[in-house]
Design a protein around this motif. Structure first.
Motif, mmCIF file in Angstrom:
data_model
loop_
_atom_site.group_PDB
_atom_site.id
_atom_site.type_symbol
_atom_site.label_atom_id
_atom_site.label_comp_id
_atom_site.label_asym_id
_atom_site.label_seq_id
_atom_site.Cartn_x
_atom_site.Cartn_y
_atom_site.Cartn_z
ATOM 1 N N ARG A 11 36.971 17.007 59.370
ATOM 2 C CA ARG A 11 36.340 15.955 60.149
ATOM 3 C C ARG A 11 35.322 16.577 61.099
ATOM 4 N NH1 ARG A 11 37.477 16.232 65.373
ATOM 5 N NH2 ARG A 11 39.580 16.460 66.232
ATOM 6 N N PRO A 12 34.366 15.794 61.578
ATOM 7 C CA PRO A 12 33.380 16.345 62.514
ATOM 8 C C PRO A 12 34.056 16.879 63.779
ATOM 9 C CG PRO A 12 32.682 14.204 61.703
ATOM 10 C CD PRO A 12 34.112 14.385 61.269
ATOM 11 N N ASP A 36 28.000 17.758 61.112
ATOM 12 C CA ASP A 36 29.436 17.984 61.285
ATOM 13 C C ASP A 36 29.870 17.967 62.746
ATOM 14 O OD1 ASP A 36 29.794 18.300 58.495
ATOM 15 O OD2 ASP A 36 29.106 20.373 58.641
ATOM 16 N N VAL A 37 29.117 17.255 63.564
ATOM 17 C CA VAL A 37 29.451 17.085 64.984
ATOM 18 C C VAL A 37 29.364 15.599 65.311
ATOM 19 C CG1 VAL A 37 28.713 17.503 67.354
ATOM 20 C CG2 VAL A 37 28.678 19.378 65.685
ATOM 21 N N GLN A 38 30.333 15.113 66.085
ATOM 22 C CA GLN A 38 30.289 13.730 66.560
ATOM 23 C C GLN A 38 30.303 13.726 68.074
ATOM 24 O OE1 GLN A 38 33.339 11.117 65.067
ATOM 25 N NE2 GLN A 38 32.829 9.472 66.500
#
Length: 331
Positions: A11-12, A36-38
């Motif tokens: 997951r991010p 890949d970052v939230q």
């Protein structure tokens, strides 16, 4: 926490930004675009800044840390005012959050060391935000002088008086960037400090001429002020084999080499990348968290550069420049 992030590798990475003034808002902007970052949320006491970030990025914004902590956040960047870094960092570490703290790491060395100690005990990643290291021009200079016998470094970092007033002068606000670069370029610690400071407009020093000697014998000086009507960021490095000049704003780096007895030499422009320094810095932070790697700028490095800056300020005699009256001409 490192293990927890690895377990959620599919997951991010959930990140938050604490303090979304000028610098922090840019952190939020970059995080919102990294793969890949939230960006799960930001925190700031100013409703105006919170509304601005929410309107532009669509991310939740809060006026307190607890609301951010409730969002299953993995890592944060702290871009709040320096005097708040220590308290905020310890609260984040207590939640096992990886963190990047904008320079300077803290208001003083003791607070900086305390942050490092808590991060080490909690086994969380701690990085210090010295974004200038990620400037492509700086990286080109670093590559050009690798394995060279460095003799001297001269850095100019000047500009107009900042629109925002802070509780620090030019040494902490500006020169600490270049103290870090001197240590990074030379891979050597600064052992001698000779500061000359003056206050012309501000309560704190707004002019600083700083001279240094490193343990490896390199002589260096920094010229910085808030009195120049335009920004200038220049680095000159002399080695036994070459002379390297870099403009950190235009990102032009020139190398002089092949010195001859008659005074002639060759010159060439070096290839310089186009990456946004902040994006490269935050990407390096994310990769360090993801890979459980040593961060690009460690807490210890951040404290050492802060310590040199503090030495420049300790026991100083800051000259206050008084307005001059009309000259008297002898008859």
């Amino acid at each position: 926490m490192v293990q927890a992030v690895k377990e959620n590798i599919n997951r991010p990475l959930h990140v938050g930004v604490i303090g979304v003034g000028v610098m922090g808002a840019n952190h939020a902007r970059v995080f919102a675009t990294l793969p890949d970052v939230q960006l799960v949320g930001v925190v700031d006491p100013s409703r105006q800044q919170r509304d601005l970030v929410t309107r532009i990025l669509g991310t939740p914004a809060f006026d307190n840390l607890e609301a951010l902590f409730d969002l299953d956040v993995d890592a944060v960047t702290i871009a709040a005012p320096t005097h708040l870094h220590h308290d905020i960092a310890l609260k984040c570490i207590a939640r096992n959050l990886h963190l990047m703290v904008e320079k300077p790491i803290a208001s003083n060395i003791d607070e900086g060391r305390d942050i490092i100690s808590h991060a080490r005990r909690a086994d969380v990643m701690l990085m210090v935000g010295h974004v200038e290291r990620f400037n492509p021009a700086v990286q080109a200079i670093k590559e050009a002088i690798a394995d060279e016998d460095i003799l001297s470094i001269a850095i100019t970092r000047v500009g107009p008086f900042p629109p925002r007033m802070s509780n620090v002068g030019v040494v902490i606000d500006l020169a600490v960037h270049d103290i870090d670069l001197i240590r990074w370029f030379t891979d050597s610690e600064i052992v001698e400090v000779q500061p000359q400071l003056s206050s012309a407009v501000a309560e704190r020093e707004d002019i600083a001429l700083l001279q240094f000697r490193t343990a490896s014998g390199v002589l260096a000086h920094i010229n910085t002020n808030w009195l120049t009507p335009f920004k200038a960021r220049n680095v000159h490095v002399a080695t036994r084999g070459k002379y390297v000049m870099g403009d950190l704003l235009t990102r032009q780096v020139t190398e002089c080499f092949g010195f001859q007895p008659d005074g002639s030499y060759s010159m060439r422009h070096l290839s310089v990348g186009h990456d946004e320094p902040l994006r490269a810095e935050l990407q390096a932070f994310v990769e360090a968290v993801r890979g459980d790697k040593t961060p690009a700028v460690t807490g210890e490095e951040g404290v050492e550069s802060l310590g040199i800056a503090m030495r420049c300020l300790e026991g100083r005699q800051t000259t206050r420049v008084l307005p001059k009256g009309p000259r008297r001409v002898a008859s």
